[in-house]
Design an enzyme around this catalytic site. Structure first.
Site, PDB file in Angstrom:
ATOM      1  N   GLU A 113       0.848  -1.200   0.000  1.00 25.26           N
ATOM      2  CA  GLU A 113       0.000   0.000   0.000  1.00 25.26           C
ATOM      3  C   GLU A 113       0.874   1.237   0.000  1.00 25.26           C
ATOM      4  O   GLU A 113       2.090   1.157   0.177  1.00 25.26           O
ATOM      5  CB  GLU A 113      -0.953  -0.020   1.206  1.00 25.26           C
ATOM      6  CG  GLU A 113      -2.114  -0.977   0.988  1.00 25.26           C
ATOM      7  CD  GLU A 113      -3.137  -0.976   2.113  1.00 25.26           C
ATOM      8  OE1 GLU A 113      -2.989  -0.199   3.067  1.00 25.26           O
ATOM      9  OE2 GLU A 113      -4.076  -1.782   2.014  1.00 25.26           O
ATOM     10  N   HIS A 229      -8.658  10.473   2.661  1.00 24.25           N
ATOM     11  CA  HIS A 229      -8.315   9.327   1.816  1.00 24.25           C
ATOM     12  C   HIS A 229      -8.519   9.764   0.371  1.00 24.25           C
ATOM     13  O   HIS A 229      -9.539  10.378   0.046  1.00 24.25           O
ATOM     14  CB  HIS A 229      -9.223   8.141   2.152  1.00 24.25           C
ATOM     15  CG  HIS A 229      -8.740   6.848   1.598  1.00 24.25           C
ATOM     16  ND1 HIS A 229      -8.782   6.551   0.255  1.00 24.25           N
ATOM     17  CD2 HIS A 229      -8.178   5.770   2.199  1.00 24.25           C
ATOM     18  CE1 HIS A 229      -8.275   5.345   0.062  1.00 24.25           C
ATOM     19  NE2 HIS A 229      -7.901   4.848   1.221  1.00 24.25           N
ATOM     20  N   ARG A 275      -0.795   9.588   1.343  1.00 21.43           N
ATOM     21  CA  ARG A 275      -2.182   9.979   1.071  1.00 21.43           C
ATOM     22  C   ARG A 275      -2.398  11.480   0.933  1.00 21.43           C
ATOM     23  O   ARG A 275      -3.211  11.919   0.124  1.00 21.43           O
ATOM     24  CB  ARG A 275      -3.080   9.469   2.206  1.00 21.43           C
ATOM     25  CG  ARG A 275      -3.243   7.999   2.122  1.00 21.43           C
ATOM     26  CD  ARG A 275      -4.179   7.477   3.160  1.00 21.43           C
ATOM     27  NE  ARG A 275      -4.250   6.040   2.958  1.00 21.43           N
ATOM     28  CZ  ARG A 275      -4.799   5.186   3.788  1.00 21.43           C
ATOM     29  NH1 ARG A 275      -5.330   5.623   4.912  1.00 21.43           N
ATOM     30  NH2 ARG A 275      -4.828   3.916   3.512  1.00 21.43           N
ATOM     31  N   HIS A 332     -10.997  10.683   6.456  1.00 21.80           N
ATOM     32  CA  HIS A 332     -10.815   9.240   6.675  1.00 21.80           C
ATOM     33  C   HIS A 332     -10.354   8.924   8.091  1.00 21.80           C
ATOM     34  O   HIS A 332     -10.846   8.004   8.712  1.00 21.80           O
ATOM     35  CB  HIS A 332      -9.791   8.750   5.654  1.00 21.80           C
ATOM     36  CG  HIS A 332      -9.550   7.281   5.658  1.00 21.80           C
ATOM     37  ND1 HIS A 332     -10.558   6.359   5.461  1.00 21.80           N
ATOM     38  CD2 HIS A 332      -8.403   6.552   5.824  1.00 21.80           C
ATOM     39  CE1 HIS A 332     -10.052   5.136   5.501  1.00 21.80           C
ATOM     40  NE2 HIS A 332      -8.753   5.232   5.733  1.00 21.80           N
ATOM     41  N   ARG A 367      -1.208   9.361   8.924  1.00 21.52           N
ATOM     42  CA  ARG A 367      -1.058   7.939   9.241  1.00 21.52           C
ATOM     43  C   ARG A 367      -0.654   7.120   8.011  1.00 21.52           C
ATOM     44  O   ARG A 367      -1.190   7.318   6.917  1.00 21.52           O
ATOM     45  CB  ARG A 367      -2.375   7.391   9.793  1.00 21.52           C
ATOM     46  CG  ARG A 367      -2.336   5.892  10.026  1.00 21.52           C
ATOM     47  CD  ARG A 367      -3.592   5.373  10.674  1.00 21.52           C
ATOM     48  NE  ARG A 367      -4.774   5.566   9.873  1.00 21.52           N
ATOM     49  CZ  ARG A 367      -5.134   4.792   8.854  1.00 21.52           C
ATOM     50  NH1 ARG A 367      -4.382   3.772   8.484  1.00 21.52           N
ATOM     51  NH2 ARG A 367      -6.242   5.038   8.187  1.00 21.52           N
TER      52      ARG A 367
HETATM   53  C1  SIN Z   1      -7.671   1.544   2.634  1.00 21.47           C
HETATM   54  O1  SIN Z   1      -7.922   0.368   2.459  1.00 21.47           O
HETATM   55  O2  SIN Z   1      -7.309   2.271   1.722  1.00 21.47           O
HETATM   56  C2  SIN Z   1      -7.860   2.125   3.983  1.00 21.47           C
HETATM   57  C3  SIN Z   1      -7.049   1.427   4.973  1.00 21.47           C
HETATM   58  C4  SIN Z   1      -6.374   2.381   5.888  1.00 21.47           C
HETATM   59  O3  SIN Z   1      -6.769   3.525   5.984  1.00 21.47           O
HETATM   60  O4  SIN Z   1      -5.406   1.988   6.520  1.00 21.47           O
END
Ligand code: SIN
Length: 532
Positions: A113, A229, A275, A332, A367
């Site tokens: 991610e 997000h 993000r 988010h 975060r």
């Molecule tokens: C996501 O799946 O993009 C959100 C998960 C997160 O905020 O850690």
């Protein structure tokens, strides 16, 4: 009806259940949730859990990624503990029978991610990790844990000298008030995403924990850091739910209406940039009149990998086979919250906080993806260990004072509107902020009755009105902190102070009912606690 317990936990998400499950069986534990135990941000979380379980990966690298994404605004030792204990907590889950997604050869299937330098995201049930984890914990919940649904905690019961938390008051939708007493009251109510019109959060996320703790005299910190997000499904001018970052981890790319890749030339990590950078770019593109899509055409077996997202798209008539999902950013995660020490103690004895509602210093100014379920697992377990060893005994309800002299009622809340608040928040205190916009918003809130409400009682208010007041208090705390922080750092972006300033690194805006303080500096350790 009054009730006594050893530990009261307010909220029913991952941190709450992890705590309850690890508390010793001789404790009578009450979990209070304002809706049902299966309605929380944790339950609907699509993302996974970031944890170092691969031999090629290292805790050091997870720490570095967390610090970099959060712009070095953390309590560094807390980040080290998070990554180290997080790996242990996840291994404990797996050893206990929690089923994670695996490759054909049986190895854990680890996702990538944004801003992670290694594949370290574990999933369960594809994009249903939150639900799977909650169900796992609920199945194993011991009989000493009582779950009470449909009651919203809204006020701490304090000792006569107002220094110790002795319990909480709750209200249900019929307006019935209950009092719960315990030597340990834990707030685990999640964030305050519904301050904004576009959010990935459940509608129940109204900043209750922060408002309750603040009104009881606890410190809150870092409220200016609200994460947006980048990719929420965007249909007809509204957002409809999250499109997980895991989709970009699997190869999804942002494109504008003409098919140009949005993140090319913006950041070396392109579509896996932190993000705040992604959200800012999408916001700018949309403000310039461009539509933005997530191009998923390169992802094989999308429906199998992302069943929850597929269902969400289908419900909203977005065709997966065409491969373009319309997206916009939305609020988010709240990095700030109730100040806690390493065990979860707030500055009010008897009152604790864990999970998103707490400010533990592990997220910094932004975060890192999939560190939030991890935080819930780690801090739930750690607070349980602390309370299990606690020698303080049961406090009785003798010394209660009803702290608030003035009671808010319907007439004190004239013309309050959630929609109006959300509109003002995204304009003034959203993805891009200015001093002038923030000042105007704060003046609006003050004209409505803040800060007087922060110390008034709420017994006369309806369930919905209490949530509305909580949102306004969170909005006030967020906007005041955002005004004071004269720099841009992580998720806090000021158009009038565009750069990160070294002299602001590690400095925290700490707010209490008695005033606001700017505290700390670089390499600060967690300064609070020690009041057992
Ligand atoms: C996501 O799946 O993009 C959100 C998960 C997160 O905020 O850690």
């Amino acid at each position: 009806m009054d009730k006594q317990a050893d530990v009261i936990i307010v909220g029913g998400g991952l941190a709450a259940l992890q705590l309850a499950r690890h508390l010793r069986s001789t404790f009578h534990v009450i979990i209070l949730t304002k809706t049902t135990i299966r309605q929380s941000n944790s339950y609907f979380a699509q993302g996974g859990i970031a944890a170092v379980i691969d031999q090629e990966d290292s805790v050091h690298s997870h720490v570095e990624d967390t610090l970099k994404a959060g712009r070095y605004h953390h309590f560094t030792e807390e980040v080290q503990r998070l990554a180290g204990e997080g790996a242990e907590a996840v291994k404990e889950l797996i050893a206990g029978g929690f089923l994670i997604d695996r490759e054909a050869d049986g190895r854990p299937s680890l996702g990538l991610e944004g801003a992670h330098s290694a594949r370290r995201i574990i999933h369960s049930g594809g994009d249903a990790t939150g639900r799977q984890t909650i169900e796992y914990l609920l199945e194993r919940m011991p009989p000493n844990v009582e779950i009470i649904e449909g009651e919203m905690a809204y006020e701490c019961l304090l000792s006569t000298d107002r220094s110790v938390c002795l319990g909480v008051k709750t209200k249900n939708r019929q307006g019935v008030i209950h009092r719960y007493y315990a030597p340990h009251v834990v707030l685990a109510t999640g964030g305050a995403g519904t301050m904004y019109p576009f959010t990935s959060n459940e509608p129940t996320l109204t900043g209750d924990g922060v408002a309750i703790a603040f009104r009881a005299g606890a410190e809150v910190a870092d409220m200016e850091f609200v994460q947006f997000h980048p990719t929420l499904l965007f249909i007809d001018g509204t957002t409809k739910g999250l499109i997980s970052e895991a989709v970009r981890g699997a190869g999804g790319r942002l494109v504008d209406g003409s098919g140009s890749y949005l993140m090319d030339g913006i950041h070396p990590l392109k579509d896996l940039a932190p993000r705040h950078i992604m959200a800012f770019e999408i916001y700018q593109a949309r403000a310039a009149g461009k539509a933005v899509f997530l191009d998923i055409r390169s992802i094989k077996q999308f429906e199998k990998k992302f069943p929850t997202i597929t269902a969400l798209c289908e419900r909203n008539d977005v065709s997966i086979s065409k491969g373009l999902i319309p997206v916009a950013p939305g609020s988010h995660f709240l990095m700030g919250g109730i100040s806690i020490d390493t065990d979860g103690r707030t500055t009010v004895p008897g009152l604790y906080a864990i999970g998103e509602t707490a400010h533990s210093g592990v997220h910094g100014a932004n975060r890192l993806a999939s560190n939030s379920l991890l935080e819930g697992l780690v801090f739930g377990r750690r607070l349980a260990a602390f309370l299990n060893g606690y020698g303080g005994g049961i406090r009785t309800k003798r010394n209660i004072v009803y702290r608030y002299l003035k009671q808010l009622d319907d007439s004190s809340l004239t013309d309050l509107s959630k929609r109006e608040l959300q509109k003002r928040m995204i304009e003034a205190s959203g993805i891009i902020r200015t001093g002038e916009g923030l000042r105007q918003h704060i003046r609006y809130l003050e004209a409505k009755g803040l800060p007087e409400w922060m110390t008034a009682g709420m017994d006369l208010l309806s369930f919905d009105d209490i949530e509305l007041v909580h949102l306004h208090i969170n909005s006030y705390l967020t906007s005041r902190a955002a005004l004071l922080r004269q720099e841009s750092r992580g998720a806090h972006i000021r158009a009038d102070f565009c750069k990160e300033e070294e002299n602001w690194q590690g400095r925290r805006i700490v707010q209490t009912v008695d005033g606001t303080e700017i505290r700390g500096g670089q390499h600060e350790r967690n300064p609070i606690g020690i009041h057992a």
